[in-house]
Design a protein around this motif. Structure first.
Motif, mmCIF file in Angstrom:
data_model
loop_
_atom_site.group_PDB
_atom_site.id
_atom_site.type_symbol
_atom_site.label_atom_id
_atom_site.label_comp_id
_atom_site.label_asym_id
_atom_site.label_seq_id
_atom_site.Cartn_x
_atom_site.Cartn_y
_atom_site.Cartn_z
ATOM 1 N N GLY A 1 5.489 -70.494 -30.518
ATOM 2 C CA GLY A 1 5.301 -70.916 -28.963
ATOM 3 C C GLY A 1 6.466 -70.490 -28.031
ATOM 4 O O GLY A 1 6.290 -70.685 -26.698
ATOM 5 N N GLN A 2 7.356 -69.903 -28.608
ATOM 6 C CA GLN A 2 8.497 -69.595 -27.732
ATOM 7 C C GLN A 2 8.328 -68.182 -27.225
ATOM 8 O O GLN A 2 7.677 -67.410 -27.812
ATOM 9 C CB GLN A 2 9.866 -69.755 -28.583
ATOM 10 C CG GLN A 2 10.316 -71.283 -28.993
ATOM 11 C CD GLN A 2 11.921 -71.261 -29.580
ATOM 12 O OE1 GLN A 2 12.252 -70.517 -30.273
ATOM 13 N NE2 GLN A 2 12.354 -72.442 -29.123
ATOM 14 N N TYR A 3 9.479 -67.739 -26.394
ATOM 15 C CA TYR A 3 9.137 -66.260 -25.718
ATOM 16 C C TYR A 3 10.582 -65.925 -25.588
ATOM 17 O O TYR A 3 11.610 -66.756 -25.105
ATOM 18 C CB TYR A 3 8.468 -66.741 -24.368
ATOM 19 C CG TYR A 3 8.312 -65.292 -23.654
ATOM 20 C CD1 TYR A 3 7.975 -64.114 -24.072
ATOM 21 C CD2 TYR A 3 8.549 -65.486 -22.132
ATOM 22 C CE1 TYR A 3 7.969 -63.151 -23.494
ATOM 23 C CE2 TYR A 3 8.250 -64.244 -21.361
ATOM 24 C CZ TYR A 3 8.088 -63.095 -21.843
ATOM 25 O OH TYR A 3 7.696 -62.054 -21.103
ATOM 26 N N TYR A 4 11.031 -64.822 -25.987
ATOM 27 C CA TYR A 4 12.229 -64.218 -25.957
ATOM 28 C C TYR A 4 12.435 -62.981 -25.013
ATOM 29 O O TYR A 4 11.483 -62.208 -25.138
ATOM 30 C CB TYR A 4 12.916 -63.934 -27.380
ATOM 31 C CG TYR A 4 13.090 -65.191 -28.175
ATOM 32 C CD1 TYR A 4 14.504 -65.741 -28.092
ATOM 33 C CD2 TYR A 4 12.103 -66.142 -28.751
ATOM 34 C CE1 TYR A 4 14.945 -66.960 -28.777
ATOM 35 C CE2 TYR A 4 12.525 -67.210 -29.410
ATOM 36 C CZ TYR A 4 13.765 -67.616 -29.384
ATOM 37 O OH TYR A 4 14.230 -68.797 -29.980
ATOM 38 N N GLY A 5 13.559 -62.822 -24.316
ATOM 39 C CA GLY A 5 13.826 -61.810 -23.557
ATOM 40 C C GLY A 5 15.369 -61.570 -23.420
ATOM 41 O O GLY A 5 16.020 -62.399 -23.810
ATOM 42 N N PRO A 6 15.739 -60.456 -22.564
ATOM 43 C CA PRO A 6 16.907 -60.301 -22.429
ATOM 44 C C PRO A 6 17.819 -61.494 -21.478
ATOM 45 O O PRO A 6 17.020 -62.127 -20.570
ATOM 46 C CB PRO A 6 16.947 -58.870 -21.576
ATOM 47 C CG PRO A 6 15.882 -58.355 -21.837
ATOM 48 C CD PRO A 6 14.845 -59.546 -22.131
ATOM 49 N N GLY A 7 19.032 -61.667 -21.817
ATOM 50 C CA GLY A 7 19.715 -62.890 -21.217
ATOM 51 C C GLY A 7 20.340 -62.346 -19.770
ATOM 52 O O GLY A 7 21.070 -63.165 -18.969
ATOM 53 N N GLY A 8 20.269 -60.978 -19.350
ATOM 54 C CA GLY A 8 20.949 -60.718 -18.145
ATOM 55 C C GLY A 8 20.284 -61.153 -16.907
ATOM 56 O O GLY A 8 19.289 -61.667 -17.073
ATOM 57 N N LEU A 9 20.865 -60.762 -15.707
ATOM 58 C CA LEU A 9 19.986 -60.745 -14.539
ATOM 59 C C LEU A 9 18.440 -60.485 -14.369
ATOM 60 O O LEU A 9 18.469 -59.136 -14.656
ATOM 61 C CB LEU A 9 21.204 -60.205 -13.290
ATOM 62 C CG LEU A 9 20.593 -60.696 -12.006
ATOM 63 C CD1 LEU A 9 20.767 -61.949 -11.665
ATOM 64 C CD2 LEU A 9 21.487 -59.729 -10.770
ATOM 65 N N GLY A 10 17.864 -61.183 -14.025
ATOM 66 C CA GLY A 10 16.404 -60.924 -13.932
ATOM 67 C C GLY A 10 15.678 -60.472 -15.052
ATOM 68 O O GLY A 10 14.685 -59.984 -15.172
ATOM 69 N N GLU A 11 16.607 -60.877 -16.219
ATOM 70 C CA GLU A 11 15.983 -60.522 -17.602
ATOM 71 C C GLU A 11 15.538 -58.954 -17.792
ATOM 72 O O GLU A 11 14.761 -58.641 -18.532
ATOM 73 C CB GLU A 11 14.691 -61.436 -18.076
ATOM 74 C CG GLU A 11 14.616 -62.802 -17.863
ATOM 75 C CD GLU A 11 13.791 -63.571 -18.226
ATOM 76 O OE1 GLU A 11 12.583 -63.047 -18.539
ATOM 77 O OE2 GLU A 11 13.542 -64.743 -17.912
ATOM 78 N N ILE A 12 16.268 -58.115 -17.043
ATOM 79 C CA ILE A 12 16.163 -56.704 -17.154
ATOM 80 C C ILE A 12 16.906 -56.124 -18.257
ATOM 81 O O ILE A 12 16.464 -55.215 -18.908
ATOM 82 C CB ILE A 12 16.933 -56.093 -15.841
ATOM 83 C CG1 ILE A 12 15.811 -56.579 -14.539
ATOM 84 C CG2 ILE A 12 16.877 -54.429 -15.880
ATOM 85 C CD1 ILE A 12 16.400 -56.042 -13.289
#
Length: 299
Positions: A252-263
């Motif tokens: 149930g987790q969700y991963y994305g980039p850790g930079g500003l705005g997840e860009i």
């Protein structure tokens, strides 16, 4: 807490079987490449078999190619049958393939192309392969969503196929919101199994061929701004790889980039929109997806 998690942090995958949809290009290629290099047997489930073979030749490891057109339920059923026969035990299913901002089109089954491919295709494919995942301790279903799930995004139950009016952006947003809702509802259903988990990821803004369907007015500016606003596919694939392999990941987790705005940036645990967590909508979407695809899940 892991800092700049990268492909060197992917654990040894020897003995694992991984299926990656759209594994011949972009994010899927990078995901498959790293998994194979770490020892997994990787099946590239792709629409164009020859392109899949060409991609496999550019990787190192044990790779196979499986024909799969996510815009056709006939193809999905055939591919799932082939995989169940050849690989009755699957450790990892990465629902990566997708289309973005396409002109108004329908799938072979009459679904709006983005919703039909990105959501319904993966919904059906997952349901048909789940019996291969459930007996395998530590198995995972990773579905790739997008920051687009927040933009003009809603599940349009009154016009799911955008037959009355069509917006490329709204249709894409619906499909990516559906990817997350599918992940969260699947995880609730899997929780009792104690083996398989469902996780989501997004690549931020990655410089891949998906942008080819941007409206003409946006295509030229995006081309020039891409070096500033996007990251390479190798980086864009890291959230998927972390969701797929990091031992600390929970269902149930969700991963994305850790930079500003997840860009851009290295992958971290992120949050999704409030709408994506609406339980009533998740359950309704699930029921309609079963009805439209004819695929029911054993959980």
């Amino acid at each position: 807490m892991v800092g700049n998690w990268n492909e060197q942090d992917v654990p040894e995958q020897q003995g694992r079987i991984a299926v990656v949809t759209g594994g011949n290009a972009g994010l899927g290629f990078e995901t498959a490449r790293v998994l194979a290099a770490r020892g997994a047997t990787v099946i590239l489930a792709v629409r164009d078999v020859e392109k899949g073979r060409q991609a496999a030749r550019r990787m190192t490891g044990n790779l196979h190619v499986q024909a799969l057109d996510l815009s056709s339920l006939v193809s999905i059923r055939a591919a799932a049958a082939d995989l169940r026969s050849a690989h009755p035990r699957i450790d990892l299913l990465v629902n990566n393939a997708g289309v973005m901002y396409t002109p108004k089109q329908t799938t072979a089954d009459g679904f709006e192309l983005q919703f039909g491919t990105n959501h319904l295709g993966h919904f059906a494919f997952t349901g048909l392969l789940l019996e291969c995942l459930l007996p395998v301790p530590g198995s995972r279903v990773v579905t790739v969503s997008s920051t687009g799930h927040r933009i003009q995004a809603a599940i349009h139950f009154d016009d799911l196929q955008f037959e009355r009016s069509y917006s490329r952006m709204a249709a894409y947003g619906q499909s990516k919101l559906a990817n997350l809702m599918f992940t969260y509802e699947l995880q609730r259903r899997l929780a009792a199994s104690g083996t398989t988990v469902a996780v989501a990821a997004h690549p931020g803004v990655s410089n891949t061929e998906l942008v080819r369907n941007l409206p003409a007015a946006l295509r030229h500016p995006v081309k020039w701004l891409a070096p500033l606003l996007t990251q390479k596919a190798e980086m864009g694939a890291l959230p998927t790889l972390r969701a797929a392999t990091d031992p600390s990941v929970a269902g149930g987790q969700y991963y994305g980039p850790g930079g500003l705005g997840e860009i851009r940036g290295f992958p971290k645990l992120v949050s999704s929109s409030r709408d994506s967590h609406d339980l009533v909508t998740q359950k309704r979407l699930w029921a309609i997806s079963e009805e439209l695809t004819g695929v029911t899940f054993s959980v």
